[in-house]
Design a protein around this motif. Structure first.
Motif: not given
Lengths: 772, 258, 150
Positions: A26, A29, A31-32, A208, A256-257
């Motif tokens: 889904t 993040f 950038d998504d 990320e 956040i990754g």
């Protein structure tokens, strides 16, 4: 407070609330979530380790298709800031500008380009002509002090309060403390051990890459989505750097990754903001992996000189730890990381008569140092726990026996707690929970310490060895870390939990929901979490210093206790009784003459009777920082022909107080260990002779993969910290601290090769073998 | 330079025609390191449709098409049987399955990558390369070619008379490029040893091969360490490489000679 | 240039740049589960199936997908839900950035390997890095998923 046996939500390994959404991919993040029409922002980066910018010609770049703006140091406010996401005023020197006339490491920002697409922006960045006057770089941190080359001559830079900042001498910070007369005690000690250790720069490698996006909303306010650990610090520092009011900026942290400290500094936020403010358009900046390597932060490399004074019977009498730390081009977290190297290691051996700790953090033309899980503790731990093993060898003692004789215990204290905080003084503290004896006993059993013995030859020329290390960390920064939480009762019985706390992927949103649910007596599924939005959630200093469970958790519990009270009051009113005669079990409010369910009460309160919104806020200031503890054991197999080290087994037993969610606590430990093992054996930031980074992608900088690690065995021991929410302490950082020392100790046990500079590479092992 | 055209020729000769005389055209083999390339080309010529993904045994030799992937080397039973498992073993730890599904034999060999395990193994096996224009030549000669002409690598031909083979490499983390790699084979009674990632491109250790012929694995290790050139790089020093070269060659040969 | 592909079982017709990677094309067309983690095919976060074979989409030229089938986690909702439940039950999921790529790789593995033991799992998935956990809990979750899938 409830003990573990009575709890329904806390102490359970509930699934992470965002688990399924993330696994399904889904969009969540930064950038998504960036607007599709966002401009792409790209930096022109310095090819020099140290240079002055003579001129920048952006004519060609500006003429290229899709290019909207190019910014140089002449186009931006000249306000000194630090990019360290820390409290106000920051303990890091304000030694940096949005863009500057000087570049101080390869990859430092020289100019900023905004264009319609990433490809256009990158093409344009290549077309910006920057004329540099190359300056001699300072690349040896041991030669930085009083070097004729001064990195920071600019007049505007300053410290916010005394941190030993002497930029003319290339000193970002200095610190010294002592308890007792170390020199005299060392002179009287029967055995004295002096050793020098080095720790390397390590990179976070959150999967990320750093990412931010900005846009102006209908009110003309600057909205920021950032992959950050510290939304409030980002907002405050952005306001200062951009000469705006804090109220004009909103910062939101989405999923956040991974962070690990690497997102406790500002990176793309300021550059996106420049583009958005200039063009009115949304903008985003997504770091390439190479940019993450070349233009973010590393762990501070350190040189650590340890002196131990002891008696023959193993009584430790004095510890002296002198450190030189390399903060690279900018002083982000320079002082605080330095102090933690002592503050989160020295109290482990609290029975010594004298302790001294001090040294400097110096500027070089390397990547800036920054926050990184362990934050100084891992560096200090490697030196101290290696030195203790070396001392045990000199004394002919089992290294565990030496530690047990000298280590801190429940009910005791250390003068260091009061003397050293993070950037300031600390607070006095009696240790109320310390299960180190249990951690050691269990760890010995799991690794087979007594049965295996320190060293065995398992094949011709192949030796196995055992090593161990103890560790402590903290739980938040006393008198500084503050968190708040708000609970809102919804119709039909669910709650919104609004928290400033910043989940980096650790699961803190989940465990905070568990704390709210436990306190309210409801199910965790009835808590809807919304977090990390400077407009819409209450304040939180952020996810760092192992603070979220202990500090934010407390705030959540306080909010929930207040909510219980309000529910009781309103329930009693609805039932027509005194609140004192009513009870609330999470499901219904019961009075002498009847009961009303929370579901009905909550609906009534909004639609029918005495209508009002129940909303409570809890706020918590960290007043002490109870350490979690760990005993860790490594088994290695060393090939004496090649120096190769294979980590065969790693056992870690942790006292983190009551685990709110045992599975999530364990994965914190496992993940920390994996990063610590990476630092112990493989990870190293390497520069070329002119300061160019040689490790700038994941092919040259290797983090552990699943075949490189043994099946790590982490366990939690039963423990209860009276000052923590439901008995909890922290668990986010402690995992990373032990592997460098435990593995180096195991290698030394196996083949007699003592490696004192990290990482422990086959080449160093083989060299040490020849010397041994 | 931006890529302006992407072509998928149907045969090696068609590919050759596209790149001959066009300095702005480049061949795409696996494509694994596409993003790393400086994009110094305008026309990408992808060999994926050129019919080069075949594995066959012909005239006592294993013929590997240039577009045969590493993963195929690991899983293809014909490849395994022909090389004594060496061709699979030398690539099986490279990054991950995903990458091995796209990295190709031809891309590796044509790139003359110094770090490539596969090149070391093929050299030990005594492989030849077949070029669309340059024809068939020994891999050793191909690697030594200082000014190679623009050409299309069609296939690699590997002798199948492999009696025994051994692979030794030393890496930091398992999936990394090797600090040093060693392949030793007994092909039809001749023992051959190649050492790569020194960090230079793979070379045969002829002194070691002589000692091996006399059954002296230890002497072969010493000979290899003495005769080969070693250098410093990010992963290790020349000195370290020299020291472990002996151990790795000896161990590989002990396995082959046993 | 124009390419035709089958994306998650449905035909798609895309305009792509001759020099762009499949990863970029996917994200530009709103397939956001596919993450950009390293740019060097080293991390596994951009793993997709190309004609059923797991590949790093950052290293596959977009034009190479012409005429082929691409599967991302959006096309594997059931597998994602089941593996996600196993990861969550073991507490193995952390930041989730690597998760979609991991799901794709695990699905490929379960189709390719019959009864992988722990070593085989670790070997097959070696190209899927995780920086948050220590792989232990993740491996446990994957074993549970494979067992349940059987």
């Amino acid at each position: 407070m409830k003990r573990s046996g009575d709890m329904r939500e806390v102490g359970r390994s509930l699934p992470k609330i965002d688990a399924l959404g993330l696994v399904r991919g889904t969009p969540a993040f930064t950038d998504d979530l960036a607007p599709r029409e966002a401009l792409c922002v790209v930096a022109v980066r310095s090819p020099h380790a140290h240079a002055r910018i003579l001129s920048i010609d952006a004519t060609a770049a500006l003429a290229m298709p899709g290019v909207l703006a190019v910014f140089t140091w002449k186009d931006v406010p000249r306000v000194a800031v630090t990019r360290a996401g820390q409290g106000h005023p920051e303990p890091s020197p304000r030694d940096r500008f949005i863009l500057d006339e000087y570049v101080r490491h390869v990859g430092d920002e020289a100019a900023i380009v905004a264009a319609e697409t990433e490809e256009q922006a990158r093409e344009a960045a290549r077309a910006v002509r920057v004329e540099y006057e190359a300056l001699p770089p300072v690349l040896d941190f041991e030669a930085a002090l009083d070097n004729p080359v001064v990195l920071h001559p600019e007049p505007e830079i300053h410290e916010n309060f005394p941190i030993g900042f002497e930029p003319r001498r290339n000193v970002a910070s200095a610190y010294n403390m002592h308890v007792g007369d170390v020199d005299a005690v060392v002179a009287r000690s029967e055995v004295v051990l002096r050793r020098r250790y080095y720790t390397q720069a390590q990179q976070h490698v959150a999967l990320e890459p750093h990412c931010a996006c900005t846009w102006l909303d209908v009110h003309g306010r600057l909205n920021v989505i950032s992959s950050t650990q510290t939304p409030w610090h980002v907002r405050r520092i952005m306001a200062r750097a951009l000469e705006r009011e804090v109220k004009e900026i909103r910062v939101v942290k989405p999923r956040i990754g991974g962070g690990f400290g690497g997102k406790q500094m500002l990176h793309g936020e300021l550059y996106c903001a420049l583009a958005t403010l200039r063009t009115g358009r949304p903008a985003k900046m997504v770091y390439t992996r190479r940019e993450v390597f070349e233009a973010t932060n590393t762990r501070h490399p350190m040189r650590l000189d340890v002196t131990l004074g002891a008696d023959r019977d193993g009584t430790l009498r004095a510890i002296d730890l002198e450190i030189l730390s390399d903060t690279g081009a900018y002083g982000e977290h320079a002082l605080t990381v330095f102090m933690v190297a002592g503050a989160k290691t020295l109290p482990l051996y609290n029975k010594v008569e004298a302790v001294r700790f001090g040294g400097r953090t110096v500027y070089t033309n390397h990547l800036p140092g920054g926050a990184f899980r362990g934050y100084g503790a891992i560096q200090g731990n490697f030196a101290l726990e290696s030195a203790l093993d070396e001392l045990a060898g000199e004394l002919g003692l089992d290294p565990i026996v030496l530690r047990e004789k000298n280590m801190i215990a429940e009910g005791e204290t250390s003068p260091i707690f009061a003397i050293m905080g993070e950037g300031t003084e600390g607070v006095e503290m009696i240790v109320e929970s310390c299960k180190l004896p249990e951690c050691i006993r269990r760890g010995k059993e799991l690794i087979g310490w007594d049965a295996k013995g320190p060293r065995r030859e398992v094949a011709p020329g192949v030796f196995r060895g055992l090593g161990m290390a103890l560790a402590m960390q903290g739980s938040g920064i006393p008198t500084i870390d503050m968190a708040a939480a708000t609970l809102k009762l919804n119709d039909f019985g669910s709650f919104n939990l609004l928290i400033g706390a910043t989940d980096l992927g650790t699961g803190s949103d989940t465990i905070l929901a568990q704390i709210a649910a436990e306190t309210l007596g409801v199910s965790t599924g009835d808590i809807i979490v919304y977090a990390s939005d400077t407009d819409r959630t209450p304040f939180d200093t952020g996810a760092y210093a192992s603070s979220t469970t202990y500090v934010s958790g407390h705030a959540v519990r306080t909010a929930a206790l207040k909510m219980r009270e309000e529910i009781l009051v309103e329930g009693a009113r609805s039932l027509g009784c005194e609140p004192a005669r009513a009870t609330f079990d999470g499901c219904e409010v019961r009075g002498p003459a009847g009961a009303i369910t929370l579901r009905d009460l909550s609906a009534k309160l909004l639609y029918n009777e005495h209508q009002k919104q129940l909303m409570t806020t809890g706020s918590h200031l960290c007043e002490k920082s109870p350490p979690p503890y760990m005993a860790a054991f490594a088994e290695v197999e060393v090939d004496a022909g090649t120096g190769e080290v294979k980590l065969v087994d790693y056992v870690a037993v942790v006292d983190c107080g009551q685990a709110i969610n045992p599975n999530l606590a364990l994965v914190q430990v496992e993940g920390g260990l994996a990063q610590g093992i990476g630092m112990a054996l493989w990870e190293e930031v390497v520069y070329g002779p002119q300061g160019h980074l040689r490790t700038r992608d994941l092919m040259s900088y290797k983090i552990p993969g699943r075949e490189d690690l043994p099946s790590i065995r982490a366990e939690l021991v039963a423990s209860h910290e009276p000052s923590g929410p439901f008995g909890a302490k922290s668990v986010g950082e402690i995992g990373i601290d032990t592997p460098p020392a435990a593995i180096a100790n195991a290698v030394a046990a196996a083949v007699g090769a003592r490696v004192r500079d990290l990482p422990v590479t086959p080449e160093k092992v083989l060299n040490a073998l020849v010397l041994a | 330079m931006a890529v302006k055209a992407y072509l998928r020729p149907k045969s090696p000769s068609e590919a050759l025609a596209l790149i001959e005389g066009d300095e702005r055209a480049a061949l795409i083999g696996g494509g694994a390191y596409l993003r790393l390339a400086s994009r110094g080309y305008e026309t990408a010529v992808d060999l994926c449709d050129a019919g080069l993904d075949r594995v066959r045994v012909e005239d006592g030799a294993l013929r590997l098409g240039a577009m045969v992937t590493y993963r195929r080397l690991e899983t293809d039973l014909v490849v395994r049987d022909c090389s004594g498992g060496l061709l699979g073993r030398c690539v099986e730890n490279i990054v991950g399955v995903q990458v091995r599904n796209i990295v190709t034999v031809g891309g590796t060999v044509a790139g003359r990558y110094a770090f490539a395990n596969l090149t070391t193994a093929l050299l030990a096996l005594g492989a030849d390369v077949v070029l669309a224009r340059g024809g068939r030549k020994p891999l050793e000669q191909f690697l030594a070619d200082k000014a190679p002409a623009r050409d299309v690598l069609v296939e690699v031909v590997v002798p199948t008379a492999v009696r025994r083979s051994a692979w030794r490499d030393l890496t930091r983390v398992r999936s990394d490029f090797a600090v040093l790699n060693v392949a030793a084979v007994d092909v039809g009674g001749e023992v051959r040893v190649a050492v790569g990632a020194r960090p230079g491109v793979a070379r045969l250790a002829r002194g070691a091969m002589q000692a091996a012929a006399a059954g002296d694995a230890r002497g072969a290790g010493e000979a290899a360490a003495a005769e080969l050139d070693f250098g410093d790089d990010l992963r290790a020093s020349a000195d370290y490489r020299r020291r472990v070269c002996g151990a790795l060659v000896t161990r590989a040969l002990e396995e082959v000679l046993a | 240039m124009n390419i035709s592909l089958e994306l998650n079982g449905r035909p798609a017709n895309w305009d792509v740049e001759p020099g762009e990677a499949l990863l970029e094309a996917l994200r530009r067309h709103g397939v956001l589960s596919v993450k950009r983690g390293c740019d060097t095919a080293s991390c596994g976060t951009c793993t997709v199936l190309l004609d059923g074979v797991p590949v790093p989409s950052c290293a596959v030229p977009a034009p190479r997908a012409d005429g082929r089938a691409v599967t991302t986690v959006e096309g594997l909702p059931d597998e994602a839900a089941r593996l996600g439940a196993c990861l969550a039950a073991e507490g193995a999921d952390q930041c989730g950035f690597c998760a979609p790529g991991l799901v794709v790789a695990v699905v490929a593995m379960s189709r390719e390997l019959e009864h992988p033991d722990e070593a085989a799992i670790n070997h097959y998935l070696a190209g899927n890095l995780c920086r948050c956990g220590g792989y232990v809990s993740q491996t446990r979750a994957i074993r549970r998923y494979l067992q349940e899938a059987r």
